[in-house]
Design a protein around this motif. Sequence first.
Motif, PDB file in Angstrom:
ATOM      1  N   LYS A 185      34.247  11.737  39.898  1.00  0.00           N
ATOM      2  CA  LYS A 185      35.712  11.971  39.698  1.00  0.00           C
ATOM      3  C   LYS A 185      36.276  12.242  40.893  1.00  0.00           C
ATOM      4  O   LYS A 185      37.178  11.385  41.098  1.00  0.00           O
ATOM      5  N   LEU A 186      35.962  12.753  41.851  1.00  0.00           N
ATOM      6  CA  LEU A 186      36.651  13.119  42.880  1.00  0.00           C
ATOM      7  C   LEU A 186      36.617  11.791  43.987  1.00  0.00           C
ATOM      8  O   LEU A 186      37.403  11.613  44.565  1.00  0.00           O
ATOM      9  N   LEU A 187      35.229  11.276  44.210  1.00  0.00           N
ATOM     10  CA  LEU A 187      35.170  10.142  45.103  1.00  0.00           C
ATOM     11  C   LEU A 187      35.699   8.655  44.656  1.00  0.00           C
ATOM     12  O   LEU A 187      36.350   8.149  45.186  1.00  0.00           O
ATOM     13  N   CYS A 188      35.330   8.574  43.179  1.00  0.00           N
ATOM     14  CA  CYS A 188      35.684   7.204  42.694  1.00  0.00           C
ATOM     15  C   CYS A 188      36.917   7.340  41.755  1.00  0.00           C
ATOM     16  O   CYS A 188      37.510   6.296  41.843  1.00  0.00           O
ATOM     17  N   HIS A 189      37.355   8.296  41.560  1.00  0.00           N
ATOM     18  CA  HIS A 189      38.529   8.322  40.432  1.00  0.00           C
ATOM     19  C   HIS A 189      39.616   9.200  40.522  1.00  0.00           C
ATOM     20  O   HIS A 189      40.130   9.785  39.744  1.00  0.00           O
ATOM     21  N   SER A 190      40.082   9.806  41.839  1.00  0.00           N
ATOM     22  CA  SER A 190      41.042  10.827  42.242  1.00  0.00           C
ATOM     23  C   SER A 190      41.754  10.556  43.600  1.00  0.00           C
ATOM     24  O   SER A 190      41.159   9.853  44.211  1.00  0.00           O
ATOM     25  N   ASN A 191      42.636  11.223  43.771  1.00  0.00           N
ATOM     26  CA  ASN A 191      43.066  11.374  44.950  1.00  0.00           C
ATOM     27  C   ASN A 191      42.723  12.570  45.798  1.00  0.00           C
ATOM     28  O   ASN A 191      43.608  12.726  46.742  1.00  0.00           O
ATOM     29  N   PHE A 192      41.526  13.099  45.599  1.00  0.00           N
ATOM     30  CA  PHE A 192      41.183  14.195  46.182  1.00  0.00           C
ATOM     31  C   PHE A 192      40.809  13.966  47.867  1.00  0.00           C
ATOM     32  O   PHE A 192      41.657  14.734  48.659  1.00  0.00           O
ATOM     33  N   PHE A 193      40.209  13.152  47.992  1.00  0.00           N
ATOM     34  CA  PHE A 193      39.983  12.590  49.718  1.00  0.00           C
ATOM     35  C   PHE A 193      41.028  12.085  50.205  1.00  0.00           C
ATOM     36  O   PHE A 193      41.501  12.456  51.234  1.00  0.00           O
TER      37      PHE A 193
END
Length: 163
Positions: A111-119
């Motif tokens: 989710k966070l690394l591959c499919h979100s704008n978190f980083f």
Amino acid sequence: MIITIVTTLMMMAAYFLLLYAGVAYIQDKKFFSSAPKEIVDAIPDRKERFKGAHTIGWVLIAVAFLTFAGAFVLGGWDGIKNDFSFLGFFIRFIIMLYGLEIFDIGFFDWKLLCHSNFFPRYYPEVTDIVGPHLFGFNWKIHLMHFIVYIPVGAVIAWICTIF
């Protein structure tokens, strides 16, 4: 079983708090040692985002570590109170540790690394780097964790049976 679920959720929350503190507040490359090399290379060295950001980050990390410890203490204390056998403790701690690893794979990596704008929210330099192609970059580490958690769970279970 309820306590096992609660302690596993406590550990998941603590793990996210560690990530959030490192990425959003402390922003030091040493917190990215488990990130893909492409991301580590793209992240610039930064100073404090605002006055007190590092302090907030370190306080969050302290809270996260206390939450981890609290989860294990609660799991052990409840097992002792309910006369768990070694196997009962072992199963509880394996569920907690494997649950945390599955959370890492599913939430952090997928989710966070591959499919979100978190980083990219905190590091715009990685916008073109993150994506689904990074999923599984650390599969060897996850596999090692699944193996190492067996003796770790056994040792913690043994310690709890002493009491």
